[in-house]
Write an enzyme that holds these catalytic residues in place. Structure first.
Site, mmCIF file in Angstrom:
data_model
loop_
_atom_site.group_PDB
_atom_site.id
_atom_site.type_symbol
_atom_site.label_atom_id
_atom_site.label_comp_id
_atom_site.label_asym_id
_atom_site.label_seq_id
_atom_site.Cartn_x
_atom_site.Cartn_y
_atom_site.Cartn_z
ATOM 1 N N HIS A 144 -15.918 7.912 1.708
ATOM 2 C CA HIS A 144 -16.545 6.702 2.241
ATOM 3 C C HIS A 144 -17.552 7.112 3.307
ATOM 4 C CE1 HIS A 144 -12.648 5.505 0.598
ATOM 5 N NE2 HIS A 144 -13.203 4.336 0.345
ATOM 6 N N ASP A 201 -18.260 5.328 -1.011
ATOM 7 C CA ASP A 201 -18.069 3.888 -1.181
ATOM 8 C C ASP A 201 -18.241 3.135 0.137
ATOM 9 O OD1 ASP A 201 -17.315 4.734 -3.658
ATOM 10 O OD2 ASP A 201 -15.381 3.702 -3.681
HETATM 11 ZN ZN ZN Z 1 -14.187 0.409 -1.282
#
Ligand code: ZN
Length: 452
Positions: free
Chosen positions: A404, A262
């Site tokens: 991430h 993400d």
């Molecule tokens: Zn996020």
């Protein structure tokens, strides 16, 4: 003579033992007391104001001191606020118990002119060890915990029409979870909204891994409940408890994992990750932000060329629950346009920031929402080994793993995990392939936490 001496000696010894035992018992009574509480009423009436306190009085000096400090600070604020106005202050309390643990909830409610102000505190006390506890002695303050709290609160408030409430209470923020009450049945998150209490119950099993084992013995295993069903966060139905169906661990059958990244793309780090995935022939899913993607056309194109899925993480990572439906749809649709301009196709999959969304957003998105079943908390750990360990210990067939591509440690950790897990018969697929491999059709306007 000798016999008499011996007898006297014996008597002296016995007496000494008796005295010592008595002294010990007296000390015991002084220091290890049975915990007792009573309520002491204090009423202060002045010309301009009145104060009424139901004060907890216990036989533990430390607890009394803690309670008095809280009562005094509530009074100080009131006396500062009152100035030349008229007003009154009421402080009272109630308590709940879980085994030996008391949760004392102290409330101070003041009314000055027509303005009502309220202050709430929880004090925890361990009756068995005569000890005032902090919240973190009982439950680990953790982003993962707050994510669970948040989704329970969102569910609860959605059912009760959350729009009536101040939406900041729906944010994943430890400020929202200061007031936790531990009862025999459940944890209750206390949220104060417009001076009213909202008490949101959460069963212990849901947060089992965050509870201090010294105080909490929770038998049921949440993993067994969650893993065999798909959860759509917004359904009204209660999640049903299912028996764990013993999956025959056939080592010859490959197992599949979907790694998801993400908040990117982040140029250098995403590039390193793409290089590493390519070397390992591993596919992944990138939930990119619209405002980043529009300036990183080449890397998005590379993702597609190398067999990854590009999904949307909305335009600017806003908490969709704080937006109107129209605003939320702009966050979603503008990003779809940006990605379509780069790749030629609108993304099918969306990961809502913070995992936050409601039924309206889901129903109107025309997308498939992809949540996660393994949260590496890589943003917090920033440690290659910890991320690697967490993945290899928690990942199972069909899991969707949250990472991430913002941190080098996430990239190193996941690549290391891929190296290890590929020796354990795992394959690394993008989200589209995961649905295909499991023979499940990804429906639009539906959310998935895993695919199995
Ligand atoms: Zn996020």
């Amino acid at each position: 003579m000798k016999k008499n001496n011996l007898l006297i000696l014996l008597i002296i010894i016995l007496c000494t033992i008796g005295i010592i035992t008595n002294i010990f018992l007296v000390f015991n009574n002084i220091f290890i007391k049975e915990f007792k509480i009573k309520t002491e009423q204090i009423v202060i009436t002045e010309k301009k104001y009145s104060i009424k306190i139901d004060r907890i009085k216990s036989n533990d000096w430390n607890l009394n001191k803690k309670i008095d400090n809280i009562n005094n600070s509530i009074q100080d604020i009131f006396l500062k606020d009152i100035r030349n106005n008229k007003g009154n202050l009421v402080i009272d309390y109630e308590y709940t118990k879980y085994k030996d643990i008391y949760s004392f909830h102290i409330r101070g409610i003041s009314k000055i002119k027509d303005i009502i102000k309220r202050k709430d505190y929880i004090v925890y006390y361990d009756e068995k060890n005569n000890k005032v506890l902090k919240q973190e002695d009982l439950i680990k303050k953790d982003y993962g915990l707050y994510t669970i709290f948040n989704s329970k609160c969102v569910d609860y408030l959605n059912n009760k029409d959350y729009k009536k409430y101040d939406e900041s209470i729906l944010e994943i923020d430890d400020k929202n979870y200061q007031l936790l009450i531990f009862s025999n049945k459940e944890i209750r998150i206390l949220i104060i909204n417009n001076n009213k209490e909202i008490s949101i119950p959460i069963e212990y099993v849901y947060v089992k891994e965050y509870l201090n084992k010294k105080y909490f013995k929770i038998k049921k295993d949440i993993k067994k409940e969650v893993k065999n069903e798909e959860i759509v966060v917004t359904t009204d139905k209660e999640e049903t408890v299912q028996e764990d169906v013993d999956k025959t661990e056939d080592l010859n059958l490959p197992k599949y994992l979907a790694f998801t990244f993400d908040d990117g793309p982040a140029l250098d780090i995403t590039t390193t990750l793409l290089d590493g995935l390519k070397m390992r022939n591993a596919k992944a899913t990138f939930f990119v932000l619209g405002n980043r993607a529009k300036n990183q056309v080449d890397i998005i194109k590379r993702m597609i060329e190398e067999g990854h899925v590009v999904g949307s993480h909305t335009y600017s990572h806003k908490n969709l629950l704080r937006l109107s439906l129209d605003e939320a749809l702009i966050e979603i649709n503008s990003t779809n346009d940006i990605i379509a301009n780069i790749t030629g196709n609108k993304p099918k999959y969306l990961r809502p920031p913070y995992g936050n969304y409601n039924k309206d957003i889901l129903d109107n998105s025309n997308m498939t929402f992809i949540l996660w079943s393994v949260d590496t908390e890589d943003w917090k750990k920033r440690d290659t080994e910890l991320i690697y360990e967490y993945i290899i210990q928690n990942a199972n067939d069909g899991d969707i793993i949250l990472l991430h591509d913002l941190y080098p440690t996430s990239v190193e950790g996941v690549l290391k995990a891929i190296d290890y897990l590929s020796t354990q018969n795992y394959r690394f697929v993008n989200i589209e392939e995961l649905f295909n491999k499991k023979g499940i059709i990804a429906e639009t306007n539906k959310s998935y936490r895993y695919v199995r």
